[in-house]
Design an enzyme around this catalytic site. Structure first.
Site, PDB file in Angstrom:
ATOM      1  N   CYS A  38     -30.337  21.007  42.033  1.00 54.45           N
ATOM      2  CA  CYS A  38     -29.950  22.331  41.560  1.00 54.45           C
ATOM      3  C   CYS A  38     -28.935  23.033  42.482  1.00 54.45           C
ATOM      4  CB  CYS A  38     -31.226  23.148  41.357  1.00 54.45           C
ATOM      5  SG  CYS A  38     -31.090  24.396  40.088  1.00 54.45           S
TER       6      CYS A  38
ATOM      7  N   HIS B 232     -36.621  20.186  38.527  1.00 52.72           N
ATOM      8  CA  HIS B 232     -37.669  20.607  39.454  1.00 52.72           C
ATOM      9  C   HIS B 232     -38.913  19.872  38.973  1.00 52.72           C
ATOM     10  CE1 HIS B 232     -34.977  23.545  41.142  1.00 52.72           C
ATOM     11  NE2 HIS B 232     -34.660  23.924  39.923  1.00 52.72           N
TER      12      HIS B 232
HETATM   13  N1  GLN Z   1     -28.955  29.597  41.672  1.00 49.94           N
HETATM   14  C1  GLN Z   1     -28.621  28.430  40.948  1.00 49.94           C
HETATM   15  C2  GLN Z   1     -28.694  28.599  39.443  1.00 49.94           C
HETATM   16  O1  GLN Z   1     -29.344  29.494  38.963  1.00 49.94           O
HETATM   17  C3  GLN Z   1     -29.535  27.303  41.374  1.00 49.94           C
HETATM   18  C4  GLN Z   1     -30.955  27.508  40.924  1.00 49.94           C
HETATM   19  C5  GLN Z   1     -31.911  26.549  41.523  1.00 49.94           C
HETATM   20  O2  GLN Z   1     -31.648  25.906  42.544  1.00 49.94           O
HETATM   21  N2  GLN Z   1     -33.084  26.492  40.956  1.00 49.94           N
HETATM   22  O3  GLN Z   1     -28.092  27.829  38.733  1.00 49.94           O
END
Ligand code: GLN
Length: 220
Positions: free
Chosen positions: A94, A193
């Protein structure tokens, strides 16, 4: 006993939705296979030395932490790029995935610079996030992965980039082109995740095997 050296890149800043679980799985599976595991946190103001590591784990984060990391990681751009070009193994999730590419436009429109080690860029979306269960098929390994995605970013891969997999269910990189994550050399990027390797032990074992092979190649 042989040692697997893991770098936890910005692990004190980037850990959304328990991404550090990926690290626990890498440690557990490697130990089970008879390796001694050494894990080193490399964070703000630290030097990243490509020769010191067999695997790099880079987790996800909120936009605020990504901005902090974005500034610091520019000082590690050359050494991280060298590690990647020398076939070093990386797992990036991510926010970490976004920072390996050219840039990420955060939810408030601000441009957060990546290190352009990989050829992708990430745009934001208005008042929406891609949230939910996701499954993908990885053509390169023939394996299927299951996970949970939650991201604002919409990532687009450059011409020479391959996705980690094609989307069977869920949104993936951008909800447009059916791609999820990225695979470049031995770099595995994903929006999963869950965490990714906790739900996909077969991928964890594949990644450890690759890291050991690279280590053996370097030592010859
Ligand atoms: N902030 C980034 C997004 O919203 C990454 C989010 C994350 O790592 N869960 O795309």
């Amino acid at each position: 006993m042989k040692t697997l050296r893991i770098c936890h890149l910005y692990g004190d800043l980037l850990n959304t939705y328990g991404d550090n679980g990926n690290l626990l799985i890498l440690q557990w599976r490697a130990k089970k296979q008879g390796y001694h595991v050494e894990t080193t946190l490399v964070s703000l103001d630290d030097t990243f030395n490509p020769e010191d590591f067999d695997v790099v784990f880079f987790g996800g984060g909120q936009d605020y932490e990504q901005k902090v990391v974005s500034k610091d990681i520019q000082h590690k751009k050359d050494s991280l790029t060298r590690y990647i070009e020398q076939d070093g193994v990386v797992v990036a999730i991510c926010g970490g995935y976004q920072l390996l590419g050219h840039y990420y436009i955060g939810a408030n429109g601000e441009k957060i610079e990546g290190i352009s080690a990989l050829d992708h860029y990430t745009l934001s979306q208005d008042n929406n996030r891609f949230i939910g269960d996701i499954s993908i098929f990885d053509e390169q390994t023939g394996m299927t992965y299951a996970g949970y995605e939650n991201h604002n970013g919409r990532t687009f891969l450059g011409e020479n980039m391959k996705p980690l997999g094609t989307v069977q269910q869920g949104c993936g990189n951008n909800n447009e082109d059916n791609t999820e994550g990225a695979r470049y050399k031995n770099v595995f990027c994903s929006y999963f995740h869950g965490p990714l390797l906790v739900r996909n032990i077969h991928l964890a074992d594949y990644i450890i095997q690759l890291a050991i092979e690279q280590k053996e190649k370097r030592n010859h």
